[in-house]
Every structure is written in C-alpha cells, then in structure tokens.
Design an enzyme around this catalytic site. Structure first.
Site, PDB file in Angstrom:
ATOM      1  N   CYS A 135     -60.229  68.205  26.850  1.00 57.21           N
ATOM      2  CA  CYS A 135     -58.823  68.499  26.535  1.00 57.21           C
ATOM      3  C   CYS A 135     -58.644  68.675  25.033  1.00 57.21           C
ATOM      4  O   CYS A 135     -57.958  69.594  24.573  1.00 57.21           O
ATOM      5  CB  CYS A 135     -57.908  67.399  27.075  1.00 57.21           C
ATOM      6  SG  CYS A 135     -58.245  65.741  26.437  1.00 57.21           S
ATOM      7  N   GLY A 168     -57.527  58.570  32.962  1.00 54.45           N
ATOM      8  CA  GLY A 168     -58.007  57.862  34.139  1.00 54.45           C
ATOM      9  C   GLY A 168     -59.406  57.319  33.916  1.00 54.45           C
ATOM     10  O   GLY A 168     -59.982  57.451  32.830  1.00 54.45           O
ATOM     11  N   ALA A 173     -64.714  56.748  31.106  1.00 51.53           N
ATOM     12  CA  ALA A 173     -66.169  56.611  31.240  1.00 51.53           C
ATOM     13  C   ALA A 173     -66.916  57.635  30.396  1.00 51.53           C
ATOM     14  O   ALA A 173     -68.111  57.476  30.139  1.00 51.53           O
ATOM     15  CB  ALA A 173     -66.569  56.757  32.704  1.00 51.53           C
ATOM     16  N   ASN A 298     -52.652  66.630  27.651  1.00 53.20           N
ATOM     17  CA  ASN A 298     -54.106  66.724  27.767  1.00 53.20           C
ATOM     18  C   ASN A 298     -54.531  67.191  29.156  1.00 53.20           C
ATOM     19  O   ASN A 298     -55.490  67.939  29.303  1.00 53.20           O
ATOM     20  CB  ASN A 298     -54.769  65.391  27.429  1.00 53.20           C
ATOM     21  CG  ASN A 298     -54.113  64.209  28.116  1.00 53.20           C
ATOM     22  OD1 ASN A 298     -52.902  64.006  27.992  1.00 53.20           O
ATOM     23  ND2 ASN A 298     -54.884  63.421  28.841  1.00 53.20           N
TER      24      ASN A 298
END
Length: 328
Positions: A135, A168, A173, A298
């Site tokens: 993003c 999220g 991660a 984003n």
C-alpha cells in the site's frame, strides 16, 4: 454491479478473506464491468469476508487453495488475486501457476515483476505473476517516478503511516517484507538509485487517514528543472486519483536546496550526479469505505491498483485460447 455469467467478463478468485481480500471482492462486484467474482477463498470458516461473500452469492471455500481447486467453477477462473501473506503466496503460486492461472499478488512476496498502474501498467501484461508492491509503495512510488523522469534521484525515502485498525494479521506478519519490497520497488519502478521505506501503524483513536511522505534527493540546480518536477508530480497525482479518488496532496510540494554541509553522501548511492535539492511531498489517501471506513486508504489504494491492472489485462485474458492456459 458486475455482469454475472456474462461471457465477455473474466472470472476471478480472491484468496484471503481478510481486510484487503474483502475490500477487493466488493470492488469487483460493485464497480467492475469486465471482471466477475468466481470464488472467495479463506482458511477461517467464520471470517467476516467469507460470510459477506456467501451473502453476495459468491462461491466460497474455507479450505484454502486446495478448496479452490476443488470448486466446480475453478476451470472457468482466469485471474486469481492473492491477498494472504508473503509466505503463503509462494505456496499458492507453486500450486496455481502450472495450471495457467494469472496471479496478481497483493502480498510483499514479489515473486513476479512489480506493477504500479500509474507508472508501468503496460509493461507486464503477459507476466503470469505480478506483484502490487505494498500500500505504501502504491501511494509513493508514482511520486518518486514523477521526480526521476525529470531529474536524477540519488535517494528516495518513503514513510507510510496507516491506522493500526486497518492493519490485519497478514499486514502485521509482513512488516519486514513490506519495508524490503517497497524499498526495492522505489528503486526498480520509481527510478531512485537508492530507496528506503518505513511503515508506521498509528494506534490513534479515532483512526487517522493514511498519510504518506516522500523525500527525494534530486539533482535539480536549474529553476526550470525544479518547475518541471512540480508539474510532473501534479500530473502524477491526478493520474493516481483517476483510479483512487481519495488520493491527494496534503500540502504544497516543497523543493529546498541541500546545504553544503549536509552529509547527503551517507544516503545517496555511489555514482551519478550529486544531489542539489530535496523534494518533499506530503500525501493523504482517503478510502472509499467499501469495507473498512474511509480512514483505511491503504486498503483502497492497494485494491484499486490491483483492480486497475486486472481490468487492463482482461481483454488479453479473454482473447487467449483456452488450450494455451499453461503457457500464458
């Protein structure tokens, strides 16, 4: 609404039922005239994304790519968006690419060439797997490219600040991969000799709209060159806003002379002309609120860019004979 079961549309699948995947699915259904949702794929049967897909009449599976392969309509799916994680994308690509499916990777895996639609949408039309960078990359690389097409850019640094609520588990991660992939694309697509990327997850409440800062050290001793840089940036902002309406300059473009005692050589890549000016660009990306609220620009810039590329190759995909699938 897209045209269901229209032979002129290209069927697509979305792998990843999180924030990005769900936003992308909604965009395909609401806004695309050439793409049609063929499947939504997740691994959590209770995810909101899969629940929404079922309500919208989209075939779903919570068994990952193996579940996608088993769906009755899998053979008709031509393009697959992967909105999982960098590690998962490598495994997904190994399963899907040999079957002739076109992959659009929204993770930082970067197995295929980078695509930033405002800069190079036509360069990789036939690639079996393209990467949409990140993003932050989609928001900032067009600006770096706008500067570098006018003047040499020795160093470009981008800072992407996004609302923590919009990130999220997949995004979290992949923080390390985000910075590495974005920095690499700042160089290869943006044209900077050296690139750096920083991401900030802002925990402020209420959540803040995505903000991006682009700093370029450029060689622009001539006032005419600096004027051309401004015009180039403004043209590029308008081009990106053509597919991401919430994309805009937050402040005026700033071009300042680098003081003689500033040790910019520590940042700039070796070789090439010495930079004379710093170009500072401050951007804001407001989301369309298709899934998360408007602060999540984003999501919007990533999914809008992926949609733009998919629509640009749709004619190529439909024109290709079915028996050439494995070689496309």
């Amino acid at each position: 609404m897209n045209h269901m079961s229209d032979p002129t549309t290209v069927k697509v699948a979305v792998i990843g039922s999180g924030n990005i995947g769900t936003d992308l699915m909604i965009k395909v259904i609401r806004h695309s005239r050439v793409l049609e949702m063929g499947a939504m794929v997740g691994i959590d049967p209770d995810s909101d994304g899969l629940a929404r897909a079922r309500r919208l009449g989209v075939p779903t599976t919570s068994d990952g790519v193996e579940g996608l392969l088993a769906l009755p309509g899998f053979a008709d799916i031509e393009v697959i968006f992967d909105a999982t994680s960098a590690k998962a994308h490598a495994a997904n690509a190994a399963l899907l690419q040999p079957l002739g499916k076109r992959l659009i990777d929204l993770t930082p895996a970067a197995l295929g060439p980078f695509v930033v639609p405002a800069v190079n949408v036509d360069e990789h039309r036939d690639a079996p797997n393209v990467n949409m960078v990140t993003c932050g990359g989609q928001a900032t690389i067009p600006i770096v490219a706008a500067v570098s097409r006018v003047a040499p850019v020795a160093y470009a640094e981008i800072v992407a600040s996004i609302a923590s609520k919009s990130a999220g588990p997949g995004t979290r991660a992949n923080i390390d991969e985000f910075t590495e992939t974005t920095a690499h694309a700042v160089e290869t697509v943006g044209g900077a000799r050296r690139g750096k990327a920083i991401i900030i997850l802002n925990p402020a409440e209420p959540p803040l709209i995505m903000r991006d800062t682009v700093l370029c050290l450029a060689t622009a001793p001539d006032p005419a060159t600096r004027s051309a840089i401004r015009e180039s940036i403004e043209e590029m902002v308008a081009r990106v806003a053509g597919y991401v309406p919430g994309y805009r300059l937050k402040q005026q473009i700033q071009i300042t002379e680098i003081p003689p005692d500033q040790p910019v050589h520590t940042l700039a890549a070796d070789g090439g002309p010495a930079p004379t000016h710093q170009v500072s660009v401050f951007l804001e990306v407001e989301g369309a609120a298709h899934y998360l609220p408007s602060y999540a620009g984003n999501l919007d810039i990533m999914t809008s860019a992926a949609l733009r590329y998919a629509e640009s190759i749709a004619a190529t995909v439909t024109a290709a004979p079915a028996d050439q699938g494995a070689t496309r």
